[in-house]
Design a protein around this motif. Structure first.
Motif, short mmCIF file in Angstrom:
data_model
loop_
_atom_site.label_atom_id
_atom_site.label_comp_id
_atom_site.label_asym_id
_atom_site.label_seq_id
_atom_site.Cartn_x
_atom_site.Cartn_y
_atom_site.Cartn_z
N ASP A 163 0.83 -1.26 -0.15
CA ASP A 163 -0.15 -0.01 -0.10
C ASP A 163 0.96 1.31 0.02
O ASP A 163 0.45 2.21 0.29
N TYR A 164 1.87 1.19 -0.33
CA TYR A 164 2.86 2.26 -0.52
C TYR A 164 2.31 3.73 -1.15
O TYR A 164 2.77 4.77 -1.08
N ILE A 165 1.78 3.15 -2.27
CA ILE A 165 1.19 4.32 -2.90
C ILE A 165 -0.24 5.08 -2.27
O ILE A 165 0.21 6.39 -2.10
N PRO A 166 -1.01 4.36 -1.83
CA PRO A 166 -1.80 5.09 -1.03
C PRO A 166 -1.50 5.90 0.40
O PRO A 166 -1.78 7.10 0.64
N ALA A 167 -0.46 5.28 0.65
CA ALA A 167 0.43 5.83 2.02
C ALA A 167 0.93 7.00 1.61
O ALA A 167 1.08 8.13 2.43
N SER A 168 1.70 7.18 0.40
CA SER A 168 2.22 8.40 -0.03
C SER A 168 1.52 9.51 -0.50
O SER A 168 1.74 10.79 -0.06
N LEU A 169 0.41 9.08 -0.97
CA LEU A 169 -0.80 10.17 -1.22
C LEU A 169 -1.20 10.80 0.14
O LEU A 169 -1.32 12.23 -0.18
N GLY A 170 -1.33 9.86 0.97
CA GLY A 170 -1.96 10.83 2.22
C GLY A 170 -0.99 11.58 3.01
O GLY A 170 -1.23 12.60 3.48
N LEU A 171 0.24 11.16 2.91
CA LEU A 171 1.45 12.04 3.28
C LEU A 171 1.81 13.06 2.68
O LEU A 171 1.97 14.20 3.19
N PHE A 172 1.66 13.02 1.34
CA PHE A 172 1.71 14.19 0.50
C PHE A 172 0.90 15.17 0.58
O PHE A 172 0.96 16.50 0.64
N ALA A 173 -0.50 14.60 0.71
CA ALA A 173 -1.47 15.59 0.98
C ALA A 173 -1.50 16.46 2.33
O ALA A 173 -1.55 17.89 2.28
N SER A 174 -0.96 16.01 3.35
CA SER A 174 -0.93 16.41 4.75
C SER A 174 0.39 17.49 4.48
O SER A 174 0.31 18.66 5.07
N LEU A 175 1.46 16.90 3.83
CA LEU A 175 2.65 17.93 3.61
C LEU A 175 2.13 19.09 2.72
O LEU A 175 2.67 20.23 3.31
N MET A 176 1.36 19.21 1.77
CA MET A 176 1.11 20.34 1.05
C MET A 176 0.25 21.12 1.81
O MET A 176 0.25 22.46 1.67
N LEU A 177 -0.70 20.70 2.58
CA LEU A 177 -1.61 21.42 3.41
C LEU A 177 -0.70 22.27 4.39
O LEU A 177 -1.00 23.46 4.56
N LEU A 178 0.15 21.76 4.96
CA LEU A 178 1.20 22.37 5.88
C LEU A 178 1.87 23.28 5.36
O LEU A 178 2.11 24.54 5.65
N PHE A 179 2.39 22.97 4.06
CA PHE A 179 3.31 24.01 3.26
C PHE A 179 2.39 25.09 2.71
O PHE A 179 2.77 26.44 2.99
N TRP A 180 1.00 25.27 2.72
CA TRP A 180 0.08 25.89 2.28
C TRP A 180 0.10 27.13 3.32
O TRP A 180 0.20 28.48 3.17
N TYR A 181 -0.17 26.72 4.48
CA TYR A 181 -0.30 27.62 5.54
C TYR A 181 0.94 28.26 6.17
O TYR A 181 0.88 29.37 6.73
N VAL A 182 2.00 27.37 6.15
CA VAL A 182 3.38 27.92 6.46
C VAL A 182 3.61 29.22 5.59
O VAL A 182 4.26 30.03 6.17
N LEU A 183 3.41 28.98 4.25
CA LEU A 183 3.57 29.72 3.20
C LEU A 183 2.85 31.37 3.47
O LEU A 183 3.33 32.59 3.49
N ARG A 184 1.52 31.00 3.77
CA ARG A 184 0.90 32.14 4.30
C ARG A 184 1.12 33.11 5.52
O ARG A 184 1.12 34.02 5.73
N ILE A 185 1.79 32.07 6.57
CA ILE A 185 2.16 32.89 7.59
C ILE A 185 3.52 33.59 7.41
O ILE A 185 3.76 34.74 7.61
N PHE A 186 4.19 33.08 6.49
CA PHE A 186 5.53 33.80 5.89
C PHE A 186 5.06 35.19 5.05
O PHE A 186 5.69 36.05 5.42
N MET A 187 4.05 34.88 4.32
CA MET A 187 3.68 36.05 3.52
C MET A 187 2.96 37.39 4.21
O MET A 187 2.94 38.42 4.05
N SER A 188 2.38 36.79 5.58
CA SER A 188 1.85 37.88 6.22
C SER A 188 2.71 38.65 6.84
O SER A 188 2.18 39.66 7.64
N ARG A 189 4.06 38.43 7.05
CA ARG A 189 5.11 39.21 7.74
C ARG A 189 5.19 40.24 6.90
O ARG A 189 5.88 41.48 7.34
N ASP A 190 5.03 40.42 5.60
CA ASP A 190 5.45 41.42 4.60
C ASP A 190 4.17 42.35 4.57
O ASP A 190 2.85 42.01 4.47
#
Length: 233
Positions: free
Chosen positions: A206-233
């Motif tokens: 099941d490594y592909i389903p596992a990868s998709l789940g982890l990738f989705a969580s990683l992208m969600l985290l990246f979206w909001y970390v980036l928004r936090i960084f952008m809010s400083r400007d």
């Protein structure tokens, strides 16, 4: 994302070598997903037509339509990789999901690159995201705890978040910095949950389903970390 395969050999019941091989495959596929995402994003940002269209979809009800389409693609990709054992079909679903992520990231990355500190800000956010992802994932492997109990809390949290996003889009108010911080906490919980599934719930193939789940969580985290960084400007 719950696994629905029947009569499978669970990873937790396998030998140490099988588990190590599974982890290597899974994280290699997550890394591959990130590289494909970067490639897709680069190509999409080169098209002024796509950029202009995506920027036009960021306001009010149009953004809700975009989010709805993204959620449909997400549900399709997740259900596909879980319901079939055909690797080619799983890869196609994974690629479709990565493309959907790249497409919905176009407005945010365009603004981050061309209206703030440029690519340096994006790189900083990416480094912080990867560090958080690695640290949160390590908690599961070190403690060997089952974090499946987080599912109910995450579900409620995401429904509340979606309600706030819908309200913000319809009534035109900014959700602000603390919403982004809260979403980072939810994304961290999702990484804990997905990594726990990786260790305790998935089968050896099941490594592909596992990868998709982890990738989705990683992208969600990246979206909001980036928004936090952008809010400083």
């Amino acid at each position: 994302m719950e696994n629905t395969f029947q009569n499978k050999v669970l990873l937790i019941e396998s030998t140490d070598q099988v588990r190590v091989d599974f982890y290597k495959k899974t994280y290699a596929h997550v890394a591959g997903g990130v590289l494909v995402f970067v490639l897709f994003e680069y190509l999409l940002l080169q098209s002024s037509m796509i950029v202009n269209f995506m920027m036009s979809m960021t306001q009010g009800w149009r953004w809700l339509i975009m989010l709805g389409g993204f959620m449909l693609v997400t549900n399709y990709a997740e259900s596909t990789v879980l319901k079939t054992t055909d690797k080619n079909t799983q890869y196609l679903a994974y690629a479709l999901y990565i493309f959907a992520q790249a497409l919905i990231f176009v407005p945010l990355l365009y603004i981050a690159i061309y209206y703030t500190d440029g690519s340096e800000l994006v790189q900083q956010a990416a480094i912080v995201t990867l560090a958080l992802f690695a640290g949160i994932s390590a908690v599961v492997f070190v403690t060997k705890k089952d974090f499946s109990f987080l599912k109910a809390g995450l579900t409620v949290g995401f429904f509340i978040a979606m309600g706030l996003i819908i309200a913000g889009s319809l009534f035109g108010f900014d959700l602000g910095l603390w919403f982004s911080v809260g979403m980072c906490v939810l994304a961290g919980g999702s990484i804990l949950y997905q990594t726990s599934n990786l260790v305790n719930k998935y089968g050896t193939e099941d490594y592909i389903p596992a990868s998709l789940g982890l990738f989705a969580s990683l992208m969600l985290l990246f979206w909001y970390v980036l928004r936090i960084f952008m809010s400083r400007d």
